[in-house]
Design an enzyme around this catalytic site. Structure first.
Site, PDB file in Angstrom:
ATOM      1  N   ASP A  43     109.613 -67.255  82.344  1.00  0.00           N
ATOM      2  CA  ASP A  43     109.044 -68.562  82.029  1.00  0.00           C
ATOM      3  C   ASP A  43     109.361 -68.918  80.585  1.00  0.00           C
ATOM      4  O   ASP A  43     108.951 -68.224  79.652  1.00  0.00           O
ATOM      5  CB  ASP A  43     107.523 -68.525  82.213  1.00  0.00           C
ATOM      6  CG  ASP A  43     106.901 -69.884  81.969  1.00  0.00           C
ATOM      7  OD1 ASP A  43     106.873 -70.699  82.913  1.00  0.00           O
ATOM      8  OD2 ASP A  43     106.457 -70.151  80.826  1.00  0.00           O
ATOM      9  N   TYR A 101     110.019 -73.762  73.060  1.00  0.00           N
ATOM     10  CA  TYR A 101     109.724 -72.416  72.527  1.00  0.00           C
ATOM     11  C   TYR A 101     110.703 -72.056  71.409  1.00  0.00           C
ATOM     12  O   TYR A 101     111.673 -71.317  71.589  1.00  0.00           O
ATOM     13  CB  TYR A 101     109.734 -71.374  73.649  1.00  0.00           C
ATOM     14  CG  TYR A 101     108.558 -71.513  74.600  1.00  0.00           C
ATOM     15  CD1 TYR A 101     107.477 -72.344  74.317  1.00  0.00           C
ATOM     16  CD2 TYR A 101     108.526 -70.802  75.806  1.00  0.00           C
ATOM     17  CE1 TYR A 101     106.415 -72.483  75.198  1.00  0.00           C
ATOM     18  CE2 TYR A 101     107.450 -70.935  76.690  1.00  0.00           C
ATOM     19  CZ  TYR A 101     106.406 -71.777  76.377  1.00  0.00           C
ATOM     20  OH  TYR A 101     105.346 -71.908  77.249  1.00  0.00           O
TER      21      TYR A 101
HETATM   22  N1  LIG Z   1     102.292 -74.172  80.025  1.00  0.00           N
HETATM   23  C1  LIG Z   1     101.781 -74.047  78.825  1.00  0.00           C
HETATM   24  O1  LIG Z   1     101.302 -75.026  78.201  1.00  0.00           O
HETATM   25  C2  LIG Z   1     101.750 -72.695  78.188  1.00  0.00           C
HETATM   26  C3  LIG Z   1     100.997 -72.486  77.017  1.00  0.00           C
HETATM   27  C4  LIG Z   1     100.996 -71.198  76.475  1.00  0.00           C
HETATM   28  C5  LIG Z   1     101.695 -70.175  77.088  1.00  0.00           C
HETATM   29  N2  LIG Z   1     102.444 -70.429  78.207  1.00  0.00           N
HETATM   30  C6  LIG Z   1     103.215 -69.360  78.874  1.00  0.00           C
HETATM   31  O2  LIG Z   1     102.355 -68.269  79.144  1.00  0.00           O
HETATM   32  C7  LIG Z   1     102.952 -67.074  78.654  1.00  0.00           C
HETATM   33  C8  LIG Z   1     101.910 -66.053  78.329  1.00  0.00           C
HETATM   34  O3  LIG Z   1     101.002 -66.526  77.386  1.00  0.00           O
HETATM   35  P1  LIG Z   1     100.830 -65.852  75.941  1.00  0.00           P
HETATM   36  O4  LIG Z   1     102.093 -65.181  75.586  1.00  0.00           O
HETATM   37  O5  LIG Z   1     100.240 -66.913  75.083  1.00  0.00           O
HETATM   38  O6  LIG Z   1      99.633 -64.862  76.112  1.00  0.00           O
HETATM   39  P2  LIG Z   1      99.179 -63.645  77.062  1.00  0.00           P
HETATM   40  O7  LIG Z   1     100.179 -63.366  78.089  1.00  0.00           O
HETATM   41  O8  LIG Z   1      97.793 -63.958  77.476  1.00  0.00           O
HETATM   42  O9  LIG Z   1      99.091 -62.473  76.007  1.00  0.00           O
HETATM   43  C9  LIG Z   1     100.217 -61.953  75.385  1.00  0.00           C
HETATM   44  C10 LIG Z   1      99.748 -60.844  74.463  1.00  0.00           C
HETATM   45  O10 LIG Z   1      99.223 -59.815  75.246  1.00  0.00           O
HETATM   46  C11 LIG Z   1      99.810 -58.616  74.867  1.00  0.00           C
HETATM   47  N3  LIG Z   1     100.081 -57.848  76.094  1.00  0.00           N
HETATM   48  C12 LIG Z   1     100.787 -58.268  77.169  1.00  0.00           C
HETATM   49  N4  LIG Z   1     100.779 -57.332  78.133  1.00  0.00           N
HETATM   50  C13 LIG Z   1     100.071 -56.292  77.636  1.00  0.00           C
HETATM   51  C14 LIG Z   1      99.703 -55.021  78.148  1.00  0.00           C
HETATM   52  N5  LIG Z   1     100.049 -54.661  79.379  1.00  0.00           N
HETATM   53  N6  LIG Z   1      98.972 -54.203  77.358  1.00  0.00           N
HETATM   54  C15 LIG Z   1      98.602 -54.583  76.108  1.00  0.00           C
HETATM   55  N7  LIG Z   1      98.896 -55.787  75.575  1.00  0.00           N
HETATM   56  C16 LIG Z   1      99.620 -56.629  76.331  1.00  0.00           C
HETATM   57  C17 LIG Z   1     101.104 -58.898  74.174  1.00  0.00           C
HETATM   58  O11 LIG Z   1     101.266 -57.871  73.227  1.00  0.00           O
HETATM   59  P3  LIG Z   1     102.540 -57.636  72.274  1.00  0.00           P
HETATM   60  O12 LIG Z   1     102.515 -58.810  71.349  1.00  0.00           O
HETATM   61  O13 LIG Z   1     102.216 -56.357  71.612  1.00  0.00           O
HETATM   62  O14 LIG Z   1     103.739 -57.573  73.144  1.00  0.00           O
HETATM   63  C18 LIG Z   1     100.851 -60.283  73.606  1.00  0.00           C
HETATM   64  O15 LIG Z   1     100.350 -60.158  72.274  1.00  0.00           O
HETATM   65  C19 LIG Z   1     103.769 -67.568  77.455  1.00  0.00           C
HETATM   66  O16 LIG Z   1     104.712 -66.619  77.043  1.00  0.00           O
HETATM   67  C20 LIG Z   1     104.360 -68.825  78.011  1.00  0.00           C
HETATM   68  O17 LIG Z   1     105.485 -68.507  78.802  1.00  0.00           O
HETATM   69  C21 LIG Z   1     102.471 -71.671  78.766  1.00  0.00           C
END
Ligand SMILES: NC(=O)c1ccc[n+]([C@@H]2O[C@H](COP(=O)([O-])OP(=O)(O)OC[C@H]3O[C@@H](n4cnc5c(N)ncnc54)[C@H](OP(=O)(O)O)[C@@H]3O)[C@@H](O)[C@H]2O)c1
Length: 287
Positions: free
Chosen positions: A49, A54
């Site tokens: 995604d 980004y």
């Molecule tokens: N549509 C929209 O408006 C929108 C908005 C925001 C995000 N998104 C999408 O959603 C995706 C995910 O959201 P996000 O990146 O904000 O947050 P998230 O997935 O809720 O959290 C990511 C964080 O969790 C940590 N993490 C992930 N898996 C883990 C595990 N198994 N154990 C320990 N820590 C873990 C990562 O650590 P590390 O940093 O150490 O790797 C990172 O800091 C984005 O990448 C994007 O593609 C979409």
């Protein structure tokens, strides 16, 4: 094998890689970005995604899409199995000297950005293109009409919407018909306000993709919401993040999660959540 589900016509993994942390502020550089995407793909992940927006505020645009293209081009696995989703309608800005997100949902902008997304991803047709976020300046239906046009121009195979209410989902369904396959909304233990849209998508046959499924990479406001997940995790001997993702996936076979990662270790751990079976008692406790 990582859990597979049908997202519209795509047979893909229920757990995808959220690319955003690899290319916005505080990313760990393109080498780590490519390594992280390769690690996810090598482990069986078949959904990435990304988004037009980004990139770091004030920096080169579309670095997320460029990174995905570079990683796929240098990966020696089956490229055609990988669903790449991207989004248009957001861009980066500075507000009071801080990097921020702004929207432009005008039809001209959506069409222009969709063409740029296809170009930088290196594809004739984007697999799944989301309208990133409603623009309060533009009637929602006008933005959806533009997404319909993008599809009829052959730029995107399927369409999704993101950050949408039930009312907006219905507007999009009316305009896009069967080409609307997914709604991507924020959903996690610290953000359940969208639960109505998750349930609604299940009822009307749309996939629901949880963004920031782990609460985001900034420290959540209310860490205590994760305590029950930590307890269940201890009983299974896994990370609490796996329990969070498994709980979300248990909300319905139409649900997908796209955890973000800055490095291979975290996405590799998250991908195991598809194998974690939570008991009815555990699910009742988690809510
Ligand atoms: N549509 C929209 O408006 C929108 C908005 C925001 C995000 N998104 C999408 O959603 C995706 C995910 O959201 P996000 O990146 O904000 O947050 P998230 O997935 O809720 O959290 C990511 C964080 O969790 C940590 N993490 C992930 N898996 C883990 C595990 N198994 N154990 C320990 N820590 C873990 C990562 O650590 P590390 O940093 O150490 O790797 C990172 O800091 C984005 O990448 C994007 O593609 C979409």
């Amino acid at each position: 094998m990582v859990l597979h589900r049908n997202l519209g016509p795509f047979d893909t993994t229920a757990i995808g890689l959220g690319e955003m942390p690899l290319t916005i502020e505080n990313n760990l550089g393109p080498k780590m970005g490519v390594e992280t995407i390769h690690a996810a793909l090598d482990a069986g992940c078949r959904q990435i995604d990304t988004a037009w927006a980004y990139y770091c505020s004030g920096g080169e645009e579309q670095t997320g899409e460029k990174l995905v293209r570079e990683a796929l081009a240098s990966w020696d696995g089956p490229r055609d199995e990988v669903l790449v989703a991207t989004k248009v309608g957001h861009f980066r800005n500075f507000t009071d000297g801080k990097p921020t997100w702004d929207v432009d949902g005008s039809p001209e902008n959506l069409i222009k950005r969709a063409k740029q997304s296809a170009f930088e991803l290196g594809v004739d047709m984007i697999d799944l293109l989301y309208f990133h976020r409603p623009d309060p300046k533009i009637p929602y239906g006008e933005s959806c009409e533009a997404m319909k046009e993008i599809r009829s121009m052959g730029i995107a195979r399927e369409i999704g919407i993101s950050n949408a209410s039930i009312e907006q989902i219905d507007i999009a369904r009316e305009i896009l018909g069967d080409s609307l396959i997914a709604v991507q909304n924020q959903f996690s233990p610290i953000y359940t306000e969208t639960a109505d849209t998750l349930d609604y998508c299940g009822k009307v046959g749309l996939s629901f993709v949880c963004w920031s499924p782990l609460g985001g990479f900034r420290k959540p406001k209310d860490e205590s919401k994760f305590d029950p997940f930590r307890e269940v995790a201890e009983a299974h001997g896994v990370s609490y993040q796996q329990v969070v993702l498994a709980w979300e996936l248990a909300k319905g076979s139409h649900v997908f999660v796209i955890p973000g990662a800055h490095r291979p270790a975290t996405i590799l751990d998250s991908l195991k959540a598809g194998d974690l079976e939570l008991t009815p008692e555990e699910l009742a406790k988690l809510g």
